[in-house]
Design a protein around this motif. Structure first.
Motif, short mmCIF file in Angstrom:
data_model
loop_
_atom_site.label_atom_id
_atom_site.label_comp_id
_atom_site.label_asym_id
_atom_site.label_seq_id
_atom_site.Cartn_x
_atom_site.Cartn_y
_atom_site.Cartn_z
N VAL A 1 6.94 7.74 -3.94
CA VAL A 1 7.68 8.18 -5.13
C VAL A 1 8.37 9.51 -4.85
N ARG A 2 7.66 10.40 -4.18
CA ARG A 2 8.21 11.72 -3.88
C ARG A 2 9.46 11.61 -3.00
N THR B 1 0.83 -1.21 0.00
CA THR B 1 0.00 0.00 0.00
C THR B 1 0.87 1.26 0.00
N LEU B 2 1.90 1.23 0.82
CA LEU B 2 2.76 2.41 0.91
C LEU B 2 3.58 2.60 -0.37
N LEU B 3 4.04 1.50 -0.94
CA LEU B 3 4.85 1.60 -2.17
C LEU B 3 4.03 2.17 -3.33
N ALA B 4 2.73 2.01 -3.25
CA ALA B 4 1.87 2.47 -4.35
C ALA B 4 1.47 3.93 -4.22
N THR B 5 1.98 4.60 -3.21
CA THR B 5 1.56 5.99 -3.00
C THR B 5 2.47 6.98 -3.72
N GLU B 6 1.93 8.14 -3.99
CA GLU B 6 2.74 9.23 -4.55
C GLU B 6 3.80 9.69 -3.56
N GLU C 1 11.25 13.25 -13.17
CA GLU C 1 10.19 12.39 -13.73
C GLU C 1 10.72 10.98 -13.99
N LEU C 2 11.95 10.91 -14.45
CA LEU C 2 12.54 9.59 -14.69
C LEU C 2 12.63 8.80 -13.39
N VAL C 3 13.05 9.45 -12.32
CA VAL C 3 13.10 8.78 -11.02
C VAL C 3 11.69 8.33 -10.63
N GLY C 4 10.74 9.20 -10.86
CA GLY C 4 9.35 8.86 -10.54
C GLY C 4 8.88 7.62 -11.28
#
Lengths: 456, 602
Positions: free
Chosen positions: B151-152, B143-148, B179-182
């Motif tokens: 990624v931020r 759940t946490l890995l799927a959050t923005e 963006e690439l990192v994102g």
């Protein structure tokens, strides 16, 4: 431990000691290291970086071709000045009648109290200049590319024995302070503990008052209780982590009185004189610019034993419109430089004499600038590359401890800026400043020794 | 506190994206735009998130200081365990297999750690009761890995690595790299593909001065070590084409950017036998790297005359330039380094030193998921090296036998206080550390007065910086964070995390301001009191208990224990002038909790 232990000159008067050492091998013989005659002759340093890469010949070592100094020379320069005062040091819109009446001078009027090294080079053995922002700045802040220890951390480390002695004697002195690029305070491993304080302008207000001193006793007990229990709860291998914070909180209280002092409230414009001048007077002469406030604060931090303050000033990376904009941009620096001269000579130092007697003002940048043989580039600005124009920081040094006032210590060919005199490594230059402040330099840059030309 | 005063009237903001590729709301331009535009490379359902913590084998554990040796009995025991998590599998031979135990952790302690590491802040009470209560840790971590937010956090960490700085490099490149990192941490770009693009990204190329510097940077970044001199000079030959110059941005002026010079080719663009060696690497096979000049795209005059602005490179040319990254990523050390680096990030130490099998297992695991970097984070965050308690136990040099305990990053500390108290602070944007540069009046005047570019204003307004009505960047957050070591300007290596007297003074002062100690008003009392309690409520034991329970749940994510309740009651009884009120008790309690080491370490 006494101050006299820090007088390296005594250690270097070594023949007698060395003989004694041979006769009594159990005696500790300090490793002979290079130190100058000026060791320990200064108590404070204001170190200003003209950020972004400053075109030095427009101000310092200005007697060169117009492709290097397109703005020309200042007039009315104090006699005895031999280093070529560029016209950009004579930008005086800030100098109102009121400030002039106070005695603030145009910079050219006191340039005979400033020494200039025309050729300070990051890498004297390199084939060309490092005109890259990132690496040039790294060299400026740490002495080398990828340097892990900032110059101000080196200073803190070099002064560690004095600091420990003061602490043992119950004297709370402020450490070196950075009011600018934090890279100057890099440090890890054995140097981590000697990192300078990093302040951001008015964030000093946050230090004031000592938050816990405003708490009722019961709340202070609660605060301490949480930390103590947290330390107790965790695996003993982690207790050092929490303990460091607990000790830091205790030490913060020791600093609280200093930070709460009205002397440091430089923005309040208070009329109470400290060391002979009030904050209102200093605010008037330094002006309300960020750099001016920082320099004002620096002098007040010195009152509390701070040995050095680093200030980022300006923004001189003028690839375009330098021709039009630089004169205006210089106003702030010129006012600060003049205000430092004015105030240092008037502020009474707690140990006697004036601050001028104990303080050095030095100015540098990550590199100088080049228009590649023209007065300006196609955008009426200047760039930075690998040439001599980029290469030389022509660094000024001002203050009582500086010996060769008004002198130019080195030279360049006016036509191509090639060196015709001594070239000084930037690392040696920094170690020389550390030396002035009485800091041990032997742990850093063994190939770059401090030099004597700035000595009294 | 420096304010960036722009003496201008408030102006209405208009879009200014009339130039293709120059949208101030989406200024990213660079090679990152060419990759990761499809679906994630895996479905994100990684294995190994539901292991049960094993009991140690029933043998006398090795004495402290003795090197742990897993014999046949140990190996058999580990083989018999139903472990699926690669870290657990790898650490078994130095832990349970030799009789060493790990320490079970409760939900709150574990979830506080997960949130701090994965989302960069502590969890709210609500999250502790929902996300943290999933049936398995694997579900919580997924759940946490799927959050923005996850990624931020990763984007911010890479900004620290790559030192984004809009004075050193065109900001469009930083946006592109970000963006690439994102995309990489959304699973849409494999880690080796990420390395390839990064290895020839202008955000790095422009920051560095020489081919050798660029080669060295890539070694440090992706292999975790400096190159030997031979390696440096060899890989430097693949960076011969890069040149530093300036790009005249139509809206914000001259920006530092990368150019391509056509080294090692003749006038027709063919490899020049006399110089091709200068563009040839033989370290990992024979590789020449040249580009054929296209006259139509070359810069026609000025200092970059005859060179190609990197903004005009074609996809195939980018691919050619990315050869160094592809070569580096073909080395096993590339995968091992990212494993070690990530272990250190989560655990605070490199477990692979004492448990080399962990490195091996994690590399295999990462490749099993086609280099989806999320898998690595998942595996470590669901392992027992990570999910065990840092409390209790004996002192031991075997750090994997108790949980990690680290200092939270500056932004995490501030953001957690901000989120729980509602403190009014702006934000920081790592892509653009000096936004004020574009709010200073320049020559261009497109209707906003005194030369301020409307495009530039739109750029800042579309960033995470907050611009107030006077067109000033709100810098309260930035100034606080930078003083403490975060939100770096990246002029030179920026971030630091430290305990120092002055940092502590700043932290205490900030907390005092938030909580309303001394002369400051502080945040709304409603935040600090339980629902329905009035500030004038007379302070007694029950009120003290209630306030403490409310604030501990809010800030620390846990209930007070009996000792803490006793202390609060004792404090309440000392409060004077009596009778005290809830208000006079709540604010100092707020200070005690928010300034405590529990908010700083996790």
């Amino acid at each position: 431990m006494t101050r006299s232990k820090f007088n390296r000159r005594r250690l270097l008067q070594g023949a007698g000691l060395a003989t004694a050492g041979l006769a009594f091998p159990h005696l500790w013989i300090p490793r002979e290291v290079k130190a100058t005659e000026a060791f320990g002759t200064a108590k404070h340093l204001v170190y200003i970086r003209l950020s972004g890469g400053f075109r030095f010949p427009v101000a310092f070592n200005g007697e060169v071709g117009e492709q290097f100094n397109p703005f020309g020379m200042a007039s009315g320069v104090a006699s005895g000045t031999e280093w070529g005062v560029g016209r950009m040091l004579d930008q005086n819109e800030w100098r109102t009648d009121e400030l002039a009446a106070l005695g603030m001078k145009r910079v050219p009027e006191f340039t005979n109290e400033v020494a200039v090294l025309p050729c300070v080079d990051h890498e004297p053995l390199a084939g060309s200049a490092d005109g890259n922002h990132a690496t040039g700045l790294e060299r400026f802040l740490t002495g080398e590319v990828g340097g892990e220890t900032g110059l101000f951390t080196m200073l803190g480390y070099g002064l560690r024995e004095r600091t420990e002695a003061d602490t043992a004697a119950g004297i709370v002195n402020l450490p070196p302070v950075i009011m600018g690029e934090a890279g100057m305070g890099r440090g890890s491993g054995e140097y981590a503990a000697y990192r300078p304080a990093v302040l951001r302008g008015d964030d000093l207000d946050r230090f004031a008052a000592g938050a816990t001193s405003q708490l009722p006793d019961w709340a202070r007990s609660m605060t301490e209780g949480y930390d103590a229990r947290n330390k107790e709860r965790h695996n003993p291998s982690h207790s050092g982590t929490v303990d460091a914070y607990i000790r830091s909180r205790e030490a913060t209280r020791a600093y609280a009185d200093i930070f709460a002092s009205d002397i440091l409230k430089v923005g309040d414009g208070g009329g109470e004189p400290y060391d002979g001048l009030s904050n209102a007077e200093l605010a008037q002469v330094f002006g309300d610019s960020g750099g001016g406030r920082a320099a004002h604060l620096a002098l007040r931090l010195f009152h509390f034993g701070c040995p050095a303050v680093y200030i980022d000033q300006g923004g001189y990376d003028m690839h375009s419109d330098e021709e039009m904009d630089l004169p205006g941009r210089m106003e702030e620096f010129v006012q600060i430089f003049s205000a430092l001269e004015w105030s240092l000579k008037r502020l009474e130092h707690p140990t006697g004499g004036t601050y001028w007697d104990h303080t050095i003002v030095a100015v540098g940048s990550e590199f100088s600038r080049s228009a590649r043989g023209a007065r300006f580039n196609s955008a009426r600005g200047s760039d930075h590359g690998g040439d001599f124009a980029t290469r030389w920081m022509s660094m000024p040094f001002m203050g009582g401890p500086i010996g060769p006032k008004g002198r130019r210590l080195g030279a360049t060919d006016p036509g191509d800026l090639s060196p015709t005199g001594e070239v000084y490594s930037y690392r040696s230059t920094w170690k020389t400043l550390m030396d002035f402040l009485g800091a041990e330099t032997s742990a850093f840059f063994p190939a770059d020794e401090p030099f004597d030309v700035l000595c009294p | 506190m420096r304010r960036f005063v722009i003496v201008l009237g408030v102006v209405a903001l208009a879009g200014c994206n009339d130039i293709e590729g120059m949208d101030p709301a989406d200024p990213a331009r660079g090679p990152g735009q060419l990759v990761g535009n499809g679906a994630p490379i895996t479905d994100g359902n990684f294995r190994g998130g539901a292991d049960e913590m094993p009991e140690p084998r029933d043998v006398e554990p090795p004495e402290e200081g003795v090197i742990v040796d897993c014999g046949t009995g140990c190996a058999s025991y580990c083989d018999s365990l139903p472990l699926d998590n690669p870290v657990n599998v790898g650490m078994c031979p130095v832990t349970w297999g030799v009789g060493l135990a790990t320490r079970p952790v409760d939900r709150n302690e574990a979830c506080r750690r997960l949130y701090a590491d994965l989302l960069g802040r502590f969890p709210s009470a609500d999250e502790l009761g929902t996300v943290c209560q999933a049936p398995t840790w694997g579900e919580t971590v997924s759940t946490l890995l799927a959050t923005e937010e996850f990624v931020r956090v990763q984007q911010r960490r890479w900004a620290d690595e790559l030192l984004y700085n809009n004075r050193a490099v065109n900001f469009e490149r930083a946006y592109d790299m970000d963006e690439l990192v994102g995309k990489t941490f959304e699973g849409r770009v494999a880690y080796d593909g990420f390395a390839a693009v990064t290895s020839a990204h202008p955000v790095i190329m422009r920051r560095l001065d020489t081919p050798g510097d660029r080669a060295e940077f890539m070694f440090e970044l992706f292999l975790g070590r400096p190159p030997y001199e031979g390696e440096r000079s060899d890989i430097a030959r693949l960076y011969q084409l890069w040149s530093n110059g300036y790009f005249d941005h139509p809206h914000v002026g001259r920006l530092p950017d990368s150019y391509i010079q056509f080294s090692c080719v003749d006038e027709d663009g063919n490899a020049d036998p006399a110089t091709i060696g200068e563009c040839t690497s033989v370290l990992w096979g024979h590789h020449e790297l040249t580009l054929r000049p296209d006259v139509k795209r070359l810069t026609k005059d000025g200092e970059q005359e005859g060179q190609l602005w990197s903004g005009k490179l074609l996809p195939s040319e980018w691919e050619t330039l990315q050869l160094p990254g592809r070569l580096i990523a073909s080395e096993p050390a590339f995968w091992e380094h990212v494993v070690e680096q990530t272990l250190t990030r989560y655990l605070g130490y490199d477990l692979a030193i004492d448990a080399p099998a962990v490195r091996h297992e994690l590399v295999r695991y990462l490749l099993e998921y086609q280099g989806d970097i999320r898998a690595l984070h998942y595996a470590i965050a669901t392992s027992f090296a990570y999910l065990q308690s840092s409390k209790g136990g004996d002192e031991s040099a075997r750090r994997w036998t108790y949980g990690p305990y680290k200092q939270i990053e500056v932004e995490g500390w501030i953001d957690s206080i901000k989120a729980t108290t509602g403190a009014d602070l702006a934000r920081c944007d790592h892509r653009l550390p000096h936004p004020e540069d574009y709010l200073e009046p320049g020559e261009e005047d497109d209707g906003y007065g005194q030369g301020l570019s409307g495009w530039a204003l739109a750029l800042i307004r579309n960033s995470r910086w907050v611009v107030d009505g006077d067109l000033e960047v709100e810098d309260d957050y930035r100034n606080l964070a930078r003083t403490l070591g975060g939100c770096p300007s990246n002029e030179v290596g920026g971030r630091f995390t430290t305990i120092s007297v002055l940092n502590t003074a700043v932290q205490e002062s900030f907390v005092a301001e938030v909580c309303g100690i001394g002369d400051t008003d502080g945040v709304s009392l409603d935040r600090l009191l339980p629902g329905g309690m009035n500030g004038d409520t007379v302070l007694d034991d029950a009120t003290a208990d209630s306030i403490l329970a409310h604030q501990q749940a809010l800030f620390l994510g846990r209930s007070p224990d009996e000792e803490e309740l006793e202390e609060a009651r004792a404090a309440a009884s000392q409060c004077n002038p009596a009778p005290c009120t809830a208000r006079s008790f709540a604010r100092p309690v707020c200070f005690a909790l928010l300034s405590s080491s529990e908010m700083l370490f996790y």
